[in-house]
Design an enzyme around this catalytic site. Structure first.
Site, PDB file in Angstrom:
ATOM      1  N   TYR A   1       0.858  -1.192   0.000  1.00 57.90           N
ATOM      2  CA  TYR A   1       0.000   0.000   0.000  1.00 57.90           C
ATOM      3  C   TYR A   1       0.892   1.239   0.000  1.00 57.90           C
ATOM      4  O   TYR A   1       1.862   1.317   0.757  1.00 57.90           O
ATOM      5  CB  TYR A   1      -0.897   0.014   1.253  1.00 57.90           C
ATOM      6  CG  TYR A   1      -1.724   1.266   1.350  1.00 57.90           C
ATOM      7  CD1 TYR A   1      -3.018   1.307   0.842  1.00 57.90           C
ATOM      8  CD2 TYR A   1      -1.204   2.432   1.925  1.00 57.90           C
ATOM      9  CE1 TYR A   1      -3.771   2.467   0.899  1.00 57.90           C
ATOM     10  CE2 TYR A   1      -1.948   3.598   1.969  1.00 57.90           C
ATOM     11  CZ  TYR A   1      -3.225   3.610   1.466  1.00 57.90           C
ATOM     12  OH  TYR A   1      -3.964   4.765   1.514  1.00 57.90           O
TER      13      TYR A   1
ATOM     14  N   GLU B   1      -3.173   7.424  -4.432  1.00 60.06           N
ATOM     15  CA  GLU B   1      -3.159   6.192  -3.643  1.00 60.06           C
ATOM     16  C   GLU B   1      -3.072   4.990  -4.566  1.00 60.06           C
ATOM     17  O   GLU B   1      -3.779   4.929  -5.571  1.00 60.06           O
ATOM     18  CB  GLU B   1      -4.449   6.102  -2.806  1.00 60.06           C
ATOM     19  CG  GLU B   1      -4.527   4.833  -1.968  1.00 60.06           C
ATOM     20  CD  GLU B   1      -5.907   4.662  -1.312  1.00 60.06           C
ATOM     21  OE1 GLU B   1      -6.895   4.437  -2.037  1.00 60.06           O
ATOM     22  OE2 GLU B   1      -5.975   4.770  -0.083  1.00 60.06           O
TER      23      GLU B   1
END
Ligand code: ADP
Ligand code: MG
Length: 387
Positions: free
Chosen positions: A104, A188
């Site tokens: 992530y 993101e």
């Protein structure tokens, strides 16, 4: 403005961030053709709903198809589907990637700190929220000074802090370039993956552009779908047309209040009662029947709403005027969901009496903010269980 995944993917590609081959389709037929072009009959393909919300995988919006014919069937099922209040109008077909590890990474503006924050974890993927909640130490947070940006050293620091392999660093730098050059507030990637043959690939992307910079990012002017094309856009456009300050959220309790501060704390109290707010709607100083009717009809128009909470603290606009507004609004629109009203402040007693004199089977009053939020939460939960 949020971008669709396929738009984020395009940006990543432009800045040298590796992404899977992909095509967008808005009909099942076109999805089949796109899948064929991606050689789906040989390798299969991943069909992904294009909606501006996360958690698509868990909601059935990301599916593998074995070949082009299967991709057509999957696309047909996905198109028109509702994911958290967002209707699927297009799908992206992506080449399947043999995932070995999921990471992530995001860069997000930290308004309080006046900086950006790099948030990274070696345990990315669909469970990242659970990981962050259960083991916050598995998620690294590294401040990024916007004037310095993500240099080689910074990228290495982020990778090391999160336990990402060192060879993710060039991708971390390029993602920062996306944010900086495109005037984004958020970039993101979840998941950023290591593939079976060792490559680092961005499998998903979320980019939020700074609307204040729209004037110099003109390419998005007509590149995005009209706001009305999405369920969300439809509600926000309806509210904007009525001059209301409305923001759609993911929950089921519709919230209307007067004053941004009161509405924000109402959202917190609703969340504290174990429910999730469906929206932010500030009617400001307006209490007229028209403003109330407009506000109620915008919130009722959201299919995710299970109950409504009107929280008003009377000031210059006294509670009796608000109560009159609500009573008259209920004569103009059809109330279809339970409504809890809390009136306090200037002329609260009078306001409550007016509502008592005009009973409605779906309207209840509470005198405190906590009590009203609690009741609205209960009503939303029982409606959800009954449905
Ligand atoms: P969301 O975050 O909305 O659930 P993602 O794009 O992250 O959607 O997809 C969910 C999961 O599906 C990913 O974590 C990844 O494991 C898998 N996935 C997504 N795209 C691909 C792809 N092209 N090839 C293989 N797996 C994929
Ligand atoms: Mg994802």
């Amino acid at each position: 403005m949020d971008l669709y995944e396929h738009q984020a993917r395009e940006l990543f590609d432009r800045y040298g961030v590796p992404v899977p081959e992909a095509q967008v389709a808005d009909t099942a037929r076109a999805a089949r053709a796109a899948a064929e072009a991606l050689d789906a009959d040989r390798h299969g393909v991943v069909v992904k709903a294009q909606v501006k919300t996360g958690g698509r995988g868990k909601a059935g919006g990301v599916k593998r198809a074995a070949d082009a014919a299967a991709a057509e069937i999957t696309a047909r099922q996905m198109l028109g589907m509702d994911i958290k209040g967002h209707t699927v109008h297009s799908v992206m077909l992506a080449g399947p990637v043999a995932v070995e590890q999921e990471f992530y990474i995001s860069y997000v503006l930290d308004r309080a700190a006046g900086r950006f924050m790099a948030i990274a974890s070696a345990e990315g993927g669909m469970e990242i929220e659970e990981v962050a909640a259960a083991r916050p130490e598995a998620v690294a947070r590294i401040p990024v000074d916007p004037a310095e940006g993500v240099t080689d050293e910074k990228a290495a620091e982020i990778a090391a802090a999160a336990g990402l392999p060192a060879d993710t660093a060039p991708v971390l730098r390029r993602l920062w370039r996306v944010l900086e050059s495109e005037d984004a507030l958020l970039v993101e990637v979840n998941p950023l993956v290591r593939t079976a043959d060792g490559a680092i690939v961005a499998l998903d992307g979320k980019v939020t552009l700074d609307d204040n910079a729209r004037f110099r990012q003109t390419r998005w002017g007509d590149a995005t779908e009209p706001a009305e094309a999405t369920e969300l856009g439809r509600l926000e456009a309806a509210a904007a047309a009525k001059g209301l300050n409305y923001v759609k959220l993911d929950g089921e309790v519709g919230v209307i209040g007067n004053g941004a501060g009161l509405v924000m704390s109402t959202l917190d109290v609703v969340a504290g009662c174990g429910a999730r707010p469906a929206n932010f709607l500030d009617i400001g100083g307006g209490a007229s029947a028209q403003v109330m009717a407009d506000g109620l009809s915008v919130v009722l128009g959201d299919p995710a709403v299970k109950s409504l909470l009107v929280n008003v603290f009377g000031g210059i606009t006294a509670c009796d005027a608000v109560a009159d507004g609500i009573t008259q609004a209920l004569g103009r629109i059809r109330l279809t969901k339970p409504l809890v009203v809390r009136l306090d402040g200037n002329n609260a007693e009078l306001g409550r009496a007016i509502l008592d004199e005009h009973p409605h089977p779906l309207l209840e009053q509470r005198t405190t903010m906590d009590g009203a939020a609690q009741r609205a939460a209960e009503l939303a939960t029982s409606a959800a269980t009954a449905a």
